[in-house]
Design an enzyme around this catalytic site. Structure first.
Site, PDB file in Angstrom:
ATOM      1  N   ALA A   1       0.767   5.722   3.758  1.00 38.18           N
ATOM      2  CA  ALA A   1       2.187   5.615   3.426  1.00 38.18           C
ATOM      3  C   ALA A   1       2.755   6.996   3.101  1.00 38.18           C
ATOM      4  O   ALA A   1       3.834   7.372   3.579  1.00 38.18           O
ATOM      5  CB  ALA A   1       2.376   4.663   2.249  1.00 38.18           C
TER       6      ALA A   1
ATOM      7  N   GLY B   1       0.842  -1.215   0.000  1.00 40.77           N
ATOM      8  CA  GLY B   1       0.000   0.000   0.000  1.00 40.77           C
ATOM      9  C   GLY B   1       0.860   1.240   0.000  1.00 40.77           C
ATOM     10  O   GLY B   1       0.496   2.275   0.566  1.00 40.77           O
TER      11      GLY B   1
ATOM     12  N   HIS C   1      -8.417   3.090  19.948  1.00 39.47           N
ATOM     13  CA  HIS C   1      -7.662   4.193  20.549  1.00 39.47           C
ATOM     14  C   HIS C   1      -8.141   4.548  21.960  1.00 39.47           C
ATOM     15  O   HIS C   1      -7.345   4.635  22.894  1.00 39.47           O
ATOM     16  CB  HIS C   1      -7.746   5.444  19.680  1.00 39.47           C
TER      17      HIS C   1
ATOM     18  N   HIS D   1      -1.612   3.578  16.674  1.00 40.90           N
ATOM     19  CA  HIS D   1      -0.576   4.622  16.677  1.00 40.90           C
ATOM     20  C   HIS D   1      -0.685   5.558  17.886  1.00 40.90           C
ATOM     21  O   HIS D   1       0.259   6.251  18.211  1.00 40.90           O
ATOM     22  CB  HIS D   1      -0.545   5.395  15.354  1.00 40.90           C
TER      23      HIS D   1
HETATM   24  P1  NAP Z   1      -5.441   4.051   0.438  1.00 45.46           P
HETATM   25  O1  NAP Z   1      -5.066   5.478   0.354  1.00 45.46           O
HETATM   26  O2  NAP Z   1      -6.717   3.606  -0.205  1.00 45.46           O
HETATM   27  O3  NAP Z   1      -4.237   3.200  -0.167  1.00 45.46           O
HETATM   28  C1  NAP Z   1      -4.339   1.838  -0.426  1.00 45.46           C
HETATM   29  C2  NAP Z   1      -3.025   1.340  -0.962  1.00 45.46           C
HETATM   30  O4  NAP Z   1      -3.136  -0.080  -1.171  1.00 45.46           O
HETATM   31  C3  NAP Z   1      -2.615   1.939  -2.289  1.00 45.46           C
HETATM   32  O5  NAP Z   1      -1.216   2.056  -2.329  1.00 45.46           O
HETATM   33  C4  NAP Z   1      -3.071   0.882  -3.295  1.00 45.46           C
HETATM   34  O6  NAP Z   1      -2.314   1.013  -4.478  1.00 45.46           O
HETATM   35  C5  NAP Z   1      -2.742  -0.382  -2.514  1.00 45.46           C
HETATM   36  N1  NAP Z   1      -3.495  -1.552  -2.932  1.00 45.46           N
HETATM   37  C6  NAP Z   1      -4.832  -1.668  -3.082  1.00 45.46           C
HETATM   38  N2  NAP Z   1      -5.157  -2.911  -3.472  1.00 45.46           N
HETATM   39  C7  NAP Z   1      -4.003  -3.595  -3.563  1.00 45.46           C
HETATM   40  C8  NAP Z   1      -3.671  -4.921  -3.934  1.00 45.46           C
HETATM   41  N3  NAP Z   1      -4.612  -5.819  -4.304  1.00 45.46           N
HETATM   42  N4  NAP Z   1      -2.374  -5.290  -3.922  1.00 45.46           N
HETATM   43  C9  NAP Z   1      -1.415  -4.410  -3.587  1.00 45.46           C
HETATM   44  N5  NAP Z   1      -1.654  -3.141  -3.211  1.00 45.46           N
HETATM   45  C10 NAP Z   1      -2.943  -2.742  -3.216  1.00 45.46           C
HETATM   46  O7  NAP Z   1      -5.520   3.546   1.953  1.00 45.46           O
HETATM   47  P2  NAP Z   1      -4.822   4.208   3.244  1.00 45.46           P
HETATM   48  O8  NAP Z   1      -5.664   5.343   3.705  1.00 45.46           O
HETATM   49  O9  NAP Z   1      -3.389   4.448   2.962  1.00 45.46           O
HETATM   50  O10 NAP Z   1      -5.017   3.049   4.330  1.00 45.46           O
HETATM   51  C11 NAP Z   1      -4.278   1.855   4.296  1.00 45.46           C
HETATM   52  C12 NAP Z   1      -4.571   1.037   5.561  1.00 45.46           C
HETATM   53  O11 NAP Z   1      -4.159   1.790   6.690  1.00 45.46           O
HETATM   54  C13 NAP Z   1      -6.064   0.725   5.774  1.00 45.46           C
HETATM   55  O12 NAP Z   1      -6.195  -0.528   6.407  1.00 45.46           O
HETATM   56  C14 NAP Z   1      -6.502   1.826   6.747  1.00 45.46           C
HETATM   57  O13 NAP Z   1      -7.607   1.407   7.521  1.00 45.46           O
HETATM   58  C15 NAP Z   1      -5.243   1.969   7.582  1.00 45.46           C
HETATM   59  N6  NAP Z   1      -5.131   3.286   8.218  1.00 45.46           N
HETATM   60  C16 NAP Z   1      -5.087   4.411   7.462  1.00 45.46           C
HETATM   61  C17 NAP Z   1      -4.946   5.649   8.083  1.00 45.46           C
HETATM   62  C18 NAP Z   1      -4.856   6.909   7.277  1.00 45.46           C
HETATM   63  O14 NAP Z   1      -4.693   7.976   7.893  1.00 45.46           O
HETATM   64  N7  NAP Z   1      -4.945   6.865   5.976  1.00 45.46           N
HETATM   65  C19 NAP Z   1      -4.865   5.726   9.489  1.00 45.46           C
HETATM   66  C20 NAP Z   1      -4.895   4.550  10.242  1.00 45.46           C
HETATM   67  C21 NAP Z   1      -5.026   3.345   9.582  1.00 45.46           C
HETATM   68  P3  NAP Z   1      -2.836   0.399  -5.885  1.00 45.46           P
HETATM   69  O15 NAP Z   1      -4.240   0.849  -6.060  1.00 45.46           O
HETATM   70  O16 NAP Z   1      -1.872   0.909  -6.903  1.00 45.46           O
HETATM   71  O17 NAP Z   1      -2.742  -1.075  -5.743  1.00 45.46           O
END
Ligand code: NAP
Length: 487
Positions: free
Chosen positions: A23, A17, A242, A180
């Protein structure tokens, strides 16, 4: 004052991701800061993984733009940036399919770095397939660590199933479930305050503490993630993880040692001591209305009949000797007056005030642990109003906020992810949740949610920019108490 940087062994960190929001905003900047401070060793390698078909150079450009966007300009210099980018790589993989896995295996087979970590920053439905594939390919050897983002399950049954699936493949010592909030400096400082000083612990119980308030308030709505959020709600998104983790750190007994299992055993006991919430008056749900310039929850969720809460306040009780009779009030919500997270420990009134007839007493002692913004700890005391004019009392604050002191010395407060990612590399699980903790938290939360569903409970509307619905104020008024202002 100097920053202590404990070096870690060279590692392979595979970020699933790697092009996503988390990220870009958190993980890449956290790694950069650790690199810049000399903690990330030269031999370390970070490989970003996503499905997008891009070459390594294109990925490095996205990393570079994340640095520009999310790292303070004074920490960015061209040479450090260049050296940091030279540690990064990209691998196109479909986590749920076949694409790219063999390439990853080839890459890792050629590496003799002593630590290998997979960070799952992807949607939760991919946790299981990634774990299964990693195990099947034999890339999870004794060097391996698996970092799992939230949410860990949607309820007790799904969390249990995920735990079972992970533990069938990896020992618990290799699984790092992130919350976190536990990586925040002030949260760790709460443990230092309680367990490295003798001042507070004798007072840390129902004889001296009146109640505890834990608030995590946000100003943002659910914009951009309405569909996801509407299937989750504030109780699952914030309280189950949290807020309950913060409650655990306030309520836990002193562990025998500051090591992962000793600390997590004590937190687990707290979760298992939580009394079931059976009185519907002890839980208030809310949903924000539209404001003059902001859409309503319903509009953002695109579901006019949604019964999902964007706010929840509740009264919890920890049923043990230490906390008998001390309510823990928890509150979290979106589109509130300001963005702030804090824990407030309110002590009891002095049993007898010798000053009462002379002046108004400013109130009981309050210990305020501020997580954001302005991380720090303040202790509210009563002193004599300085100067002539008789014996008058005034409130004063003992301020243990260290952000300003750090800045004065040219140091900075590290972000929670910096600490947590390096803990993974060090193999320290103290600030990560164990599987049984997560299950115990769901076991307490599930019946509350089930009760709402049985009663088809509708959240109370509240105005954006407010402190939540009126009924949340009543929750404390009924107990002759008041929430601290959200400011
Ligand atoms: P996001 O912005 O939707 O990013 C998802 C990532 O996963 C993208 O890099 C996407 O790239 C990749 N991805 C999707 N399907 C995939 C697959 N089949 N194989 C490989 N890579 C794949 O999500 P996010 O907000 O970063 O959140 C990611 C996780 O962290 C989630 O579980 C979320 O609940 C958790 N989280 C996020 C936050 C936050 O602030 N964003 C905070 C706490 C927890 P491609 O589409 O190119 O594959």
């Amino acid at each position: 004052m100097v920053a202590h940087v404990v070096p870690v062994d060279p590692f392979d960190l595979i970020v699933f991701g790697a092009t996503g929001d988390l990220a870009r905003r958190k993980l890449i900047p956290a790694l950069y800061h650790r690199f810049r401070d000399g903690q990330m060793p030269d031999g370390a390698r970070v490989v970003g993984v996503a499905r997008s078909d891009m070459g390594e150079e294109e990925y490095l450009r996205t990393v570079d733009s994340a640095l520009t966007e999310f790292v303070e300009p004074e920490r960015l210099d061209p040479e450090t940036r260049r050296r940091f980018l030279s540690c990064m790589g990209y691998q196109q993989i479909d986590a749920g399919g076949e694409l790219g896995w063999e390439m990853l295996k080839t890459r890792l087979d050629a590496s003799d770095r002593p630590v290998r970590a997979f960070y799952l920053s992807v949607a939760p439905h991919l946790f299981e397939p990634i774990a299964a594939r990693t195990h099947a390919l034999g890339i999870a050897d004794e060097r391996f660590r698996l970092v799992v983002e939230k949410p860990f399950g949607h309820d007790l049954a799904t969390a249990r199933a995920l735990n079972r699936s992970l533990s069938a493949r990896f020992p618990e010592t290799q699984i790092y479930r992130i919350d976190h909030y536990l990586g925040k400096e002030t949260v760790q400082n709460l443990m230092a305050l309680r367990f490295a000083n003798t001042l507070f612990e004798p007072l840390w119980n129902g004889h001296h503490i009146d109640h505890v308030q834990i608030t995590v308030a946000e100003t943002v709505g659910i914009t951009g993630r309405g569909q996801y959020y509407d299937g989750v709600g504030a109780m699952r998104d914030m309280v189950q993880n949290h807020l309950l983790q913060l409650l655990c750190l306030v309520a836990m007994e002193p562990p025998a040692r500051f090591d992962p299992d000793a600390v997590r055993d004590e937190k687990l006991k707290v979760l298992r001591s939580l009394a079931p919430v059976t009185d519907p008056l002890h839980v208030v749900r809310g949903q924000y209305r539209c404001g003059s310039r902001t859409p309503s929850y319903h509009d953002e969720a695109e579901r006019p009949d949604s019964r999902t809460e964007s706010f929840v306040a509740l009264r919890a009780e920890v049923s043990n000797w230490r906390w008998a009779g001390v309510p823990f009030y928890l509150r979290t919500g979106k589109r509130l007056r300001s963005r702030m997270s804090e824990i407030v420990v309110q002590f009891k009134e002095a049993p007898h005030s010798i000053f009462r007839s002379r002046s108004r007493h400013p109130g009981p002692n309050v210990l305020c642990i501020r997580l954001q913004p302005n991380e720090g700890i303040k202790l509210g005391l009563t002193i004599k109003d300085p100067g002539p004019g008789g014996m008058r009392l005034a409130p004063a604050e003992l301020d243990m906020t260290f952000d300003a002191t750090l800045r004065e010395h040219g140091l900075r407060m590290p972000d929670a992810y910096e600490r947590l990612v390096m803990d993974v590399m060090r193999g320290d699980q103290t600030l990560f949740m164990r599987g049984d903790e997560v299950e115990a938290a769901w076991a307490w939360v599930d019946p509350i949610i089930a009760d709402w569903e049985d009663r088809k409970d509708r959240p109370h509307p509240y105005d954006p920019g407010s402190s939540g619905p009126e009924d949340a104020l009543m929750l404390l008024h009924r107990d002759r108490r008041r929430w601290r202002e959200i400011e």
